[in-house]
Write a protein that holds these residues in place. Structure first.
Motif, PDB file in Angstrom:
ATOM      1  N   ILE A   1       0.772  -1.226   0.033  1.00 44.24           N
ATOM      2  CA  ILE A   1      -0.002  -0.029  -0.125  1.00 44.24           C
ATOM      3  C   ILE A   1       0.815   1.173  -0.029  1.00 44.24           C
TER       4      ILE A   1
ATOM      5  N   VAL B   1       1.378  -5.226   2.934  1.00 45.73           N
ATOM      6  CA  VAL B   1       0.010  -5.896   3.589  1.00 45.73           C
ATOM      7  C   VAL B   1      -0.044  -7.147   4.109  1.00 45.73           C
TER       8      VAL B   1
ATOM      9  N   VAL C   1      -6.647  -8.334   4.647  1.00 44.22           N
ATOM     10  CA  VAL C   1      -7.360  -7.121   4.177  1.00 44.22           C
ATOM     11  C   VAL C   1      -8.784  -7.599   4.821  1.00 44.22           C
TER      12      VAL C   1
ATOM     13  N   ILE D   1      -6.819  -2.757   7.237  1.00 49.12           N
ATOM     14  CA  ILE D   1      -5.687  -3.508   6.670  1.00 49.12           C
ATOM     15  C   ILE D   1      -4.536  -3.834   7.533  1.00 49.12           C
TER      16      ILE D   1
ATOM     17  N   LEU E   1      -0.721  -4.155   8.526  1.00 50.56           N
ATOM     18  CA  LEU E   1       0.325  -3.706   7.949  1.00 50.56           C
ATOM     19  C   LEU E   1       1.572  -4.045   8.749  1.00 50.56           C
TER      20      LEU E   1
END
Length: 239
Positions: free
Chosen positions: A147, A166, A169, A196, A198
């Protein structure tokens, strides 16, 4: 200082009296009448400028981009990035953070727990389940999903400032709390449609917005986000 959304117009007494009687007879409010008058004035003076401004303030282009993203088919042959332009965030304590400050909060949280969950409300109905499944399948197969975060402040002129990997999701049609414990304390209890997970949040020095396009429309990312017409979606390198 004048009140927001109010304007003062000075006209001749005769015109004022005529206008008062006119709206009374027609049974309409002065506000409704003046809205029509102002729009007709702009339209009569410069139709093209009026229509461009109308599109801008109704965010027509932003909605078009959102619909194009929603309806676009996933093409694995095109390397694609998730994208988010960050605005102002408000912490639980009521402090306002710009985009750069917001990412620093998530960076600090990642250092503590090894990952962090980022959320957004940018898509009204959340991310399509086809895309959620696609990204999670890619991650499960060992493929990297990234991202990009764009910022507009004194350090970044509507440009990509950060990137991250990522791990997962999650999306829902209505705002929900974080799928698991893993949220910065500054945003504890927050609800959102898109979550999301991370890792490896870092300053992005190799990719800038001018290199990228919105995958679904081919529009230049730099120009589009500078016009505040794109906040979350899917981008790729220009061909």
């Amino acid at each position: 200082m004048g009140r927001q959304n109010y304007m003062t117009i000075t006209v001749a007494d005769t015109i004022q009296d005529m206008f008062n009687e006119f709206v009374t007879i027609k049974g309409i409010t002065k506000t409704a009448a003046l809205n029509d008058v102002v729009e007709m004035y702009m339209l009569a003076k410069d139709e093209e400028l009026y229509l461009n401004l109308k599109k801008k303030y109704l965010n027509v282009e932003g909605v078009k981009n959102m619909i194009a993203d929603r309806d676009s088919k996933i093409d694995d042959s095109i390397p694609e990035y998730l994208f988010m332009k960050l605005g102002i965030s408000t912490t639980n304590e009521g402090d306002e953070l710009d985009g750069e400050e917001t990412v620093r909060v998530y960076m600090n949280d990642e250092k503590i727990r090894g990952f962090t969950w980022f959320s957004t409300q940018s898509l009204f109905y959340g991310m399509s389940q086809d895309r959620v499944k696609h990204y999670n399948n890619q991650i499960a197969a060992g493929k990297k999903v990234k991202i990009l975060f764009a910022v507009n402040n004194e350090n970044f002129d509507n440009d990509i400032a950060f990137s991250a990997d990522v791990l997962e999701v999650f999306s829902a049609k209505l705002p929900v709390e974080c799928p698991e414990e893993g949220l910065p304390v500054e945003f504890d209890g927050e609800k959102a449609r898109i979550w999301i997970k991370l890792v490896n949040i870092q300053d992005e020095t190799k990719i800038n917005a001018s290199m990228m396009q919105i995958t679904s429309t081919g529009r230049d990312l730099k120009q589009t986000i500078s016009n505040s017409q794109y906040h979350f979606g899917y981008v790729s390198f220009k061909e």
